[in-house]
Scaffold this active site. Sequence first.
Site, PDB file in Angstrom:
ATOM      1  N   SER A  25      -3.488  -0.418   1.052  1.00 15.49           N
ATOM      2  CA  SER A  25      -4.129  -1.719   0.871  1.00 15.49           C
ATOM      3  C   SER A  25      -3.124  -2.687   0.279  1.00 15.49           C
ATOM      4  CB  SER A  25      -5.343  -1.617  -0.053  1.00 15.49           C
ATOM      5  OG  SER A  25      -4.927  -1.203  -1.336  1.00 15.49           O
ATOM      6  N   TYR A  58      -6.935  -4.322   3.487  1.00 18.74           N
ATOM      7  CA  TYR A  58      -8.022  -4.793   2.647  1.00 18.74           C
ATOM      8  C   TYR A  58      -7.499  -5.041   1.240  1.00 18.74           C
ATOM      9  CZ  TYR A  58      -8.181   0.094   1.157  1.00 18.74           C
ATOM     10  OH  TYR A  58      -7.842   1.334   0.673  1.00 18.74           O
TER      11      TYR A  58
END
Length: 129
Positions: A25, A58
Amino acid sequence: MQRTFLLAKIHNCTLTAANLDYIGSISIDRTLMDAAGILPFEQVQVVNKANGERLITYAIPAPANSGAIELNGAAARLGMKGDTLIIMTYAQFTAEELKEHSPTVVLVDENNRIVTVNHYGQLLEEAVN
């Protein structure tokens, strides 16, 4: 019909770390996430101005006011500490929703501290009317 538009952007932030062994991420200073309206685990597109790499991952919050912007996991191979990044989110809008939409752009300094937060509803309003 729905169309996809910019929802929010953190512009010209500085990559502070690249952690290959961390679960994937991008970690973003929670203060910057809040200013942009980016939620934990929300999909983001990351553009690295230093090498032209683009990735989708993300967001996860780093401690507030830490200035941290860190690529994690496989994404760590796409940037080096000190690179300048642009982090963007998008959303889909109907024509009616678009009339009320105002993209948020967070401008930061070299230490990833907020310089200004801009909203661009007027530009969008002129385009859809």
